[in-house]
Design a protein around this motif. Structure first.
Motif, mmCIF file in Angstrom:
data_model
loop_
_atom_site.group_PDB
_atom_site.id
_atom_site.type_symbol
_atom_site.label_atom_id
_atom_site.label_comp_id
_atom_site.label_asym_id
_atom_site.label_seq_id
_atom_site.Cartn_x
_atom_site.Cartn_y
_atom_site.Cartn_z
ATOM 1 N N TYR A 42 0.849 -1.194 0.000
ATOM 2 C CA TYR A 42 0.000 0.000 0.000
ATOM 3 C C TYR A 42 0.881 1.239 0.000
ATOM 4 O O TYR A 42 1.930 1.265 0.648
ATOM 5 N N LYS B 48 0.855 -5.723 4.434
ATOM 6 C CA LYS B 48 -0.279 -5.798 5.356
ATOM 7 C C LYS B 48 0.142 -5.855 6.823
ATOM 8 O O LYS B 48 -0.652 -5.560 7.710
ATOM 9 N N TYR C 297 -4.597 6.795 -2.051
ATOM 10 C CA TYR C 297 -4.026 5.576 -1.489
ATOM 11 C C TYR C 297 -4.178 4.480 -2.526
ATOM 12 O O TYR C 297 -5.260 4.291 -3.087
ATOM 13 N N LYS D 177 -3.370 0.335 -3.722
ATOM 14 C CA LYS D 177 -3.003 -1.041 -3.417
ATOM 15 C C LYS D 177 -2.203 -1.536 -4.615
ATOM 16 O O LYS D 177 -2.724 -1.606 -5.729
ATOM 17 N N VAL E 139 -7.634 2.780 -3.359
ATOM 18 C CA VAL E 139 -8.461 2.353 -2.231
ATOM 19 C C VAL E 139 -8.672 3.532 -1.296
ATOM 20 O O VAL E 139 -7.937 4.518 -1.335
ATOM 21 N N LYS E 140 -9.667 3.426 -0.440
ATOM 22 C CA LYS E 140 -9.936 4.441 0.573
ATOM 23 C C LYS E 140 -9.065 4.153 1.797
ATOM 24 O O LYS E 140 -8.650 3.018 2.031
ATOM 25 N N HIS F 256 -9.847 3.925 4.909
ATOM 26 C CA HIS F 256 -10.444 2.957 5.829
ATOM 27 C C HIS F 256 -10.369 1.520 5.313
ATOM 28 O O HIS F 256 -10.584 0.570 6.070
ATOM 29 N N GLU F 257 -10.039 1.322 4.030
ATOM 30 C CA GLU F 257 -9.882 -0.014 3.468
ATOM 31 C C GLU F 257 -8.477 -0.568 3.677
ATOM 32 O O GLU F 257 -8.234 -1.748 3.415
ATOM 33 N N LEU F 258 -7.556 0.264 4.134
ATOM 34 C CA LEU F 258 -6.188 -0.183 4.392
ATOM 35 C C LEU F 258 -6.155 -1.054 5.638
ATOM 36 O O LEU F 258 -6.923 -0.828 6.576
ATOM 37 N N GLN G 268 -2.500 1.615 8.190
ATOM 38 C CA GLN G 268 -3.057 2.915 8.585
ATOM 39 C C GLN G 268 -2.192 3.575 9.643
ATOM 40 O O GLN G 268 -1.945 4.777 9.589
#
Length: 119
Positions: free
Chosen positions: A36, A68, A88, A90, A105-106, A108-110, A115
């Motif tokens: 990310y 991750k 952001y 991926k 991606v948003k 909050h999706e990380l 994050q």
């Protein structure tokens, strides 16, 4: 005769199923590691000219990325357009450093550990 028609029908179904798989599966993302990244700057522009005389632009980025688990790695990747500031992404990576594809991606999706690293 019924066996011949059944065999031809089965081969046709397999052929159609194979075509559907080839059209829907993105092999650039299949079984790849994911990282990310947060786009914070414009890409470095590289222009090149095609044989037809048309000029193309490639935008190169070399930024810190996170897996991750929050592990950091600097990756270099390109895009055909200048990516949006504060986006952001991926990244899909093969062979440790080769970025094959990416998706926006948003935040909050990380993953939670990513994050924490990007705050």
């Amino acid at each position: 005769m019924k066996k011949v028609f059944f065999g031809i029908g089965a081969l046709f179904i397999l052929f159609v199923a194979g075509l559907i798989v080839l059209m829907t599966v993105d092999f650039n993302r299949l079984n790849k590691d994911t990282y990310y990244v947060h786009i914070t700057a414009d890409g470095e522009v590289e222009e090149y000219k095609a044989d037809s005389g048309e000029i193309f632009k490639m935008y190169w980025y070399e930024l810190p990325t996170y897996d991750k688990n929050g592990g950091e790695k600097t990756l270099k990747f390109s895009a055909h357009k200048n990516l949006r500031q504060d986006a952001y992404l991926k990244l899909y990576v093969k062979k440790e450093t080769e970025v094959t594809s990416f998706d926006e991606v948003k935040f909050h999706e990380l993953p939670a550990k990513v994050q924490d690293q990007m705050k």
